[in-house]
Design a protein around this motif. Structure first.
Motif, PDB file in Angstrom:
ATOM      1  N   ASP A   1      -5.887 -14.339 -12.469  1.00 61.11           N
ATOM      2  CA  ASP A   1      -5.436 -13.345 -13.467  1.00 61.11           C
ATOM      3  C   ASP A   1      -6.403 -12.154 -13.492  1.00 61.11           C
TER       4      ASP A   1
ATOM      5  N   ILE B   1      -1.552 -12.157 -14.344  1.00 57.96           N
ATOM      6  CA  ILE B   1      -0.400 -13.081 -14.327  1.00 57.96           C
ATOM      7  C   ILE B   1       0.700 -12.582 -15.263  1.00 57.96           C
TER       8      ILE B   1
ATOM      9  N   VAL C   1       1.095 -13.517 -21.146  1.00 59.16           N
ATOM     10  CA  VAL C   1       1.541 -14.489 -20.135  1.00 59.16           C
ATOM     11  C   VAL C   1       2.749 -15.259 -20.669  1.00 59.16           C
TER      12      VAL C   1
ATOM     13  N   PHE D   1       2.657 -12.665 -10.328  1.00 64.65           N
ATOM     14  CA  PHE D   1       1.598 -11.720 -10.700  1.00 64.65           C
ATOM     15  C   PHE D   1       2.161 -10.297 -10.779  1.00 64.65           C
TER      16      PHE D   1
END
Ligand code: 11C
Length: 312
Positions: free
Chosen positions: A119, A124, A203, A226
């Protein structure tokens, strides 16, 4: 690393008073939690479920004791840091708002240990995960149920489920925790919220938790999208840098790890990292880790070590 521990005590409910438990070379007599004197204790670990945490943690924190809580009770309190040292150690600075630090669910810990470094690099967007959770996640009686049910089957006997919702021997089921109104389970819901609190609040995740007839170690299949460009080779390079991860590359002899390979070790094992050809900037991977170690006790001990190092 060795610490000077002046006092160490074990406390539990009245049912366990007087029981002996082993701590390294020491034998500790369990005392009752009801009137335990926390004023001489710097750090207390609570690992007895949400009800005990709710009822008894204030008794400890009001005496200046810092609590590391293994239960889910305080995890979503904005004044309680939820810590996996490899992922969000800087949040530990807020420990003294309530004198409580929470440790996450045994699937969240290996997931964020693996995904936070990715991340940091590529941000992400979305996680889709299926977990394969061992029975030790549900405690000793659950382990006994798998053992006794398996034995019974071999002599053509049946042992009806008591701890689990269905027969666990020679079976598996997508049911951990209770069902929510929307069809998800409490375990799945918790993991999603914990990922948001630890990785980043944007996320999105979809989790399916499955109980499997394995005694120790959880496995998790992940598909991760991503925002920025990243491929499997780049992800492997990033994860190789982590001291907490054992990476099994496609070129290794042992190309992947299974629960039995990792039971009793402290690493998060990551294998089968591959590009998802159906969607750009998306990777699939496979994680295994000992749910009793990095998934539970080890993470709590790491939190305590950081607390001592930085603040005590
Ligand atoms: C299980 N993971 O395997 C659960 C137990 O959020 O701490 C731990 C639940 C939690 O049954």
């Amino acid at each position: 690393k060795k610490y000077n521990i002046a006092v160490i005590g074990a406390t539990a409910s009245n049912d366990s008073i007087g029981t002996d438990i082993q701590f390294g070379n020491l034998t500790l007599k369990v005392s009752t939690l009801d009137n335990f004197n926390f004023s001489k204790i710097d750090i207390a670990f609570f690992a007895a479920g949400s009800k005990i945490s709710r009822e008894h943690i204030p008794q400890a924190t009001s005496k200046g004791c810092i609590v590391i809580d293994k239960s889910s009770f305080f995890r979503f309190d904005k004044d309680v840091p939820l810590i996996v040292p490899e992922a969000n150690l800087s949040d530990i600075k807020n420990y003294n708002i309530k004198n409580i630090i929470a440790s996450p669910n045994c699937c969240t810990i290996p997931i964020v240990t693996t995904l936070k470094p990715l991340d940091n690099e590529a941000i992400i967007k979305r996680i889709v995960a299926s977990t394969y959770q061992s029975v030790s996640g549900a405690g000793k009686l659950a382990m006994d149920e798998l053992y006794n049910q398996t034995k019974a089957k071999y002599i053509f006997d049946d042992l009806p489920p008591k701890i689990f919702p269905k027969q666990i021997a020679f079976n598996l089921f997508p049911h951990i925790g209770d069902f929510n109104q929307d069809g998800s389970t409490t375990e799945e819901f918790k993991i999603s919220l914990e990922l948001e609190k630890i990785i980043n609040p944007y996320v999105k995740s979809n989790i399916t938790c499955v109980r499997v007839p394995v005694f120790i170690s959880h496995a998790i299949s992940l598909n991760v999208e991503f925002k920025k460009q990243i491929n499997a080779k780049e992800a492997e390079k990033i994860l190789k840098e982590s001291d907490s991860i054992k990476l099994h590359s496609i070129s290794d002899k042992l190309q992947y790890s299974s629960p039995i390979d990792v039971a009793g070790d402290d690493f998060v094992h990551v294998s089968r990292i591959r590009n998802d050809k159906s969607q750009k900037n998306t990777l699939s991977l496979w994680i295994t880790s000992d749910n009793l170690r990095k998934g539970a006790a080890l993470n709590a001990v790491q939190i305590a070590e950081e607390l001592v190092k930085q603040y005590l």
